[in-house]
Design a protein around this motif. Structure first.
Motif, PDB file in Angstrom:
ATOM      1  N   MET A 271       0.653  -1.310  -0.116  1.00 35.74           N
ATOM      2  CA  MET A 271      -0.118   0.239   0.128  1.00 35.74           C
ATOM      3  C   MET A 271       0.826   1.106  -0.020  1.00 35.74           C
ATOM      4  SD  MET A 271      -2.606   1.013   2.876  1.00 35.74           S
ATOM      5  CE  MET A 271      -2.115  -0.583   3.555  1.00 35.74           C
ATOM      6  N   ARG A 272       0.301   2.274  -0.742  1.00 37.70           N
ATOM      7  CA  ARG A 272       0.998   3.438  -0.723  1.00 37.70           C
ATOM      8  C   ARG A 272       0.620   4.380   0.651  1.00 37.70           C
ATOM      9  NH1 ARG A 272       2.814   3.884  -5.903  1.00 37.70           N
ATOM     10  NH2 ARG A 272       3.188   1.937  -6.575  1.00 37.70           N
ATOM     11  N   ARG A 273       1.506   5.071   1.333  1.00 39.91           N
ATOM     12  CA  ARG A 273       1.069   5.987   2.343  1.00 39.91           C
ATOM     13  C   ARG A 273       1.654   7.066   2.122  1.00 39.91           C
ATOM     14  NH1 ARG A 273       2.505   2.152   2.975  1.00 39.91           N
ATOM     15  NH2 ARG A 273       2.907   0.387   4.468  1.00 39.91           N
TER      16      ARG A 273
ATOM     17  N   CYS B 181      -8.071  11.824   7.314  1.00 41.19           N
ATOM     18  CA  CYS B 181      -8.519  10.770   8.154  1.00 41.19           C
ATOM     19  C   CYS B 181      -7.579  10.463   9.082  1.00 41.19           C
ATOM     20  CB  CYS B 181      -9.047   9.681   7.377  1.00 41.19           C
ATOM     21  SG  CYS B 181      -9.639   8.159   8.674  1.00 41.19           S
ATOM     22  N   GLY B 182      -7.628  10.033  10.342  1.00 41.11           N
ATOM     23  CA  GLY B 182      -6.594   9.759  11.254  1.00 41.11           C
ATOM     24  C   GLY B 182      -6.087   8.415  11.220  1.00 41.11           C
ATOM     25  N   PHE B 183      -6.945   7.442  10.409  1.00 43.23           N
ATOM     26  CA  PHE B 183      -6.601   6.299  10.257  1.00 43.23           C
ATOM     27  C   PHE B 183      -5.208   5.981   9.236  1.00 43.23           C
ATOM     28  CE2 PHE B 183      -6.606   2.079   8.095  1.00 43.23           C
ATOM     29  CZ  PHE B 183      -6.838   1.198   9.018  1.00 43.23           C
TER      30      PHE B 183
ATOM     31  N   ALA C  89      -2.821   7.849   9.550  1.00 37.96           N
ATOM     32  CA  ALA C  89      -1.695   8.360  10.184  1.00 37.96           C
ATOM     33  C   ALA C  89      -1.361   7.367  11.173  1.00 37.96           C
ATOM     34  CB  ALA C  89      -2.244   9.446  11.142  1.00 37.96           C
ATOM     35  N   ALA C  90      -2.315   6.520  11.630  1.00 37.72           N
ATOM     36  CA  ALA C  90      -2.287   5.041  12.424  1.00 37.72           C
ATOM     37  C   ALA C  90      -1.584   4.217  11.514  1.00 37.72           C
ATOM     38  CB  ALA C  90      -3.503   4.718  12.967  1.00 37.72           C
ATOM     39  N   LEU C  91      -1.968   4.001  10.341  1.00 32.45           N
ATOM     40  CA  LEU C  91      -1.382   3.221   9.409  1.00 32.45           C
ATOM     41  C   LEU C  91       0.030   3.269   9.128  1.00 32.45           C
ATOM     42  CD1 LEU C  91      -2.765   0.565   8.432  1.00 32.45           C
ATOM     43  CD2 LEU C  91      -3.276   1.505   6.272  1.00 32.45           C
TER      44      LEU C  91
ATOM     45  N   ALA D 208       1.993   4.928  11.056  1.00 39.94           N
ATOM     46  CA  ALA D 208       2.791   4.306  12.271  1.00 39.94           C
ATOM     47  C   ALA D 208       3.013   2.900  12.416  1.00 39.94           C
ATOM     48  CB  ALA D 208       2.162   5.058  13.519  1.00 39.94           C
ATOM     49  N   ILE D 209       2.016   2.131  11.918  1.00 40.04           N
ATOM     50  CA  ILE D 209       2.081   0.502  12.301  1.00 40.04           C
ATOM     51  C   ILE D 209       2.300  -0.122  10.934  1.00 40.04           C
ATOM     52  CG2 ILE D 209      -0.566   0.278  12.106  1.00 40.04           C
ATOM     53  CD1 ILE D 209       2.109  -0.699  14.945  1.00 40.04           C
ATOM     54  N   GLY D 210       2.238   0.647   9.796  1.00 39.49           N
ATOM     55  CA  GLY D 210       2.072  -0.031   8.560  1.00 39.49           C
ATOM     56  C   GLY D 210       3.411  -1.181   8.190  1.00 39.49           C
ATOM     57  N   GLY D 211       4.379  -0.970   8.665  1.00 36.75           N
ATOM     58  CA  GLY D 211       5.753  -1.701   8.356  1.00 36.75           C
ATOM     59  C   GLY D 211       5.188  -3.221   8.661  1.00 36.75           C
TER      60      GLY D 211
ATOM     61  N   VAL E 102      -4.319  -1.749  18.095  1.00 36.31           N
ATOM     62  CA  VAL E 102      -4.000  -2.934  17.282  1.00 36.31           C
ATOM     63  C   VAL E 102      -4.861  -4.123  17.925  1.00 36.31           C
ATOM     64  CG1 VAL E 102      -2.381  -4.450  16.520  1.00 36.31           C
ATOM     65  CG2 VAL E 102      -1.791  -2.026  16.430  1.00 36.31           C
TER      66      VAL E 102
END
Lengths: 112, 112
Positions: free
Chosen positions: A1-3, A9-11, A13-15, A17-20, A92
């Motif tokens: 996914m591209r970030r 949306c705050g989601f 931002a959360a992704l 932070a945790i997307g790795g 999470v």
DNA sequence: AGAAGTACGCACCTTGAGGTAAGCTATCGC
DNA sequence: GCGATAGCTTACCTCAAGGTGCGTACTTCT
């Protein structure tokens, strides 16, 4: 996914932070207790040193974990979770619970 | 991010279901009310038709949304959210709340 | 002397999600 | 006939996350 885009949306931002690939696992392990670099390597079989360093640094920049260097020889570095990281771990966990629920749902559908 | 291994953890499954670039937005829009294909295109500026189709199909396969084709001419297709999709939207909302919290935290740190 | 452990940095390569552009079937309006 | 609209499909391309492998400075073990 591209970030990339803020997405309002705050989601996102959360992704971010945790997307790795390994970050959730790191967060989970560190929420149990602090670990050293080499210990984390052993805990996550398959992670390369480069990527482990990368993800730890990003999580540190995001304030999820803190990195403490002991000026010893041989060098020693310890990573531990911060309160912010702990709160993310909770969020999470909610998603994780949904994931398990979803898997149950899927196996039921396949059985039909 | 790569999503392949089951990971034993349910979070990977949840990420698999919601990991696409537009899926959270789609989930959000559809949780408000059903939409047609072209309406969704207009709601998400920048999405290509191919990817929109892809993600809708995946979400349908995951049971998050349902796809209803009206045998009319010109063709009409309506997408609506399922109870499972609705529950995922709740889980996503928790993550989103954390994301907003995190952004606040970041801007405070930068101000310091 | 040589091997191994610690915590990385750097250069290169692979892979797959997502983007771009075109085509396709059928009807309606001009 | 010509273009527009609806809801796709197909082929091709891009780009960044992640993987591989080597180098490093220092020390301790054998």
């Amino acid at each position: 996914m591209r970030r990339k885009e803020p997405d309002s949306c705050g989601f996102a931002a959360a992704l971010q932070a945790i997307g790795g690939k390994w970050k959730t696992s790191l967060l989970w392990e560190l929420h149990l207790r602090p670990y050293r670099f080499a210990e984390l390597r052993r805990l996550l079989p398959g992670v390369s040193e480069k990527v482990l360093t990368q993800q730890l640094r990003q999580m540190e920049a995001d304030g999820l974990i803190s990195r403490r260097v002991y000026d010893e020889v041989p060098p020693r570095v310890e990573y531990s979770i911060t309160p912010l990281g702990f709160s993310l771990n909770d969020a999470v966990t909610v998603m994780s619970a949904w994931g398990k629920h979803h898997e149950t749902w899927k196996s039921q559908r396949e059985a039909a």
